[in-house]
Design an enzyme around this catalytic site. Structure first.
Site, short mmCIF file in Angstrom:
data_model
loop_
_atom_site.label_atom_id
_atom_site.label_comp_id
_atom_site.label_asym_id
_atom_site.label_seq_id
_atom_site.Cartn_x
_atom_site.Cartn_y
_atom_site.Cartn_z
CE LYS A 17 -2.43 -0.84 3.74
NZ LYS A 17 -2.06 -2.21 4.18
NE ARG A 93 -5.21 -0.92 10.37
CZ ARG A 93 -4.15 -0.35 9.84
NH1 ARG A 93 -4.23 0.78 9.21
NH2 ARG A 93 -2.98 -0.94 9.93
NE ARG A 131 6.58 -3.29 6.52
CZ ARG A 131 5.27 -3.04 6.60
NH1 ARG A 131 4.59 -2.67 5.54
NH2 ARG A 131 4.65 -3.19 7.76
NE ARG A 163 5.21 -0.61 10.09
CZ ARG A 163 3.97 -0.53 9.60
NH1 ARG A 163 3.76 -0.03 8.40
NH2 ARG A 163 2.94 -0.94 10.32
NE ARG A 174 1.44 -4.86 12.43
CZ ARG A 174 2.27 -4.71 11.41
NH1 ARG A 174 1.97 -3.91 10.43
NH2 ARG A 174 3.41 -5.37 11.38
#
Ligand code: AMP
Length: 222
Positions: A17, A93, A131, A163, A174
């Site tokens: 995203k 969300r 990531r 992150r 998540r």
């Protein structure tokens, strides 16, 4: 210049995203509004909002709606979004957030397009494990798209970091929340005829081209 558009980008964590939103915002000349980026920046600068959201971000839990909605209301009132439109990333969300957004946008006729990045869970898990995000400009890197120099951002030279919420437990939580709370938002927009789903595996540029084609088709229908 393409006239202002009001877009939402959706998809699981790790679907791409952030990367695709940045590219689409350049194409449509609209501001990129990421609630996750706003909250992470607040935590980093240790301001009042940061103090109130830190524990939720660390645990991979959703920030309570009243806080999220206050942030979004304030951001959408700024002149850039009023004039050009926007791309929302990470919001809404929950169906409650989507309903609130519908109310907010009623005067302008509502969202133009909600685009969903469709990526299988095993691929997002692989991407999240690798990531890295630039601490300065937020550019994303991963095993499929490594930086030229290990640990250094190609765009601005900033330091690349994992992150804080990309831990095994954080990722699992998540994804669970995505299935429970966010998948119903896709159904909400599908029922409104605003949703387009795009297969988002493959090269970054190829996916952007597919997204632009899908968004333009939907915009022309409206
Ligand atoms: P993201 O960068 O979109 O993955 O968001 C990072 C974290 O910010 C999430 O795990 C939540 O703790 C919080 N967050 C971001 N957007 C929202 C939202 N719309 N509603 C609730 N919490 C959010």
């Amino acid at each position: 210049m393409i006239p202002g558009v009001e877009l939402v980008i959706m998809g699981k964590q790790g679907a791409g995203k952030g990367t695709q939103a940045t590219r689409l915002c350049r194409h449509y000349v609209i501001p990129h509004i990421s609630t996750g980026d706003i909250f992470r920046e607040a935590v980093r600068s240790d301001n009042d909002l940061g103090g109130r959201v830190r524990e939720y971000l660390d645990a991979g839990e959703l920030v309570p709606d009243d806080l999220v909605l206050a942030v979004i209301h304030e951001r959408l009132e700024k002149p850039d979004s009023q004039e050009r439109g926007f791309m929302l990333d990470g919001f809404p969300r929950t169906v409650n957030q989507a309903k609130d957004l519908d109310e907010m946008l009623k005067p302008s006729g509502g969202l133009d397009v909600v685009v969903n990045l469709d990526v299988p869970t095993d691929i997002v898990l692989e991407r999240l494990a690798g990531r890295r995000v630039c601490a300065e400009c937020k550019a994303n890197y991963g095993t499929e798209r490594p930086p030229e120099l290990e640990g250094v951002c190609d765009v601005c030279g900033g330091t690349l970091q994992r992150r804080a919420d990309d831990t095994d437990a954080g990722i699992r939580r998540r994804l669970e929340l995505y299935e429970e709370q966010t998948r119903p938002v896709l159904e909400w927009y599908e029922d409104q005829g605003r949703l387009v789903s795009v297969i988002a595996t493959g090269g970054v540029e190829e996916v952007t081209d597919r997204l632009i084609a899908a968004i333009d088709t939907q915009l022309n229908r409206r």
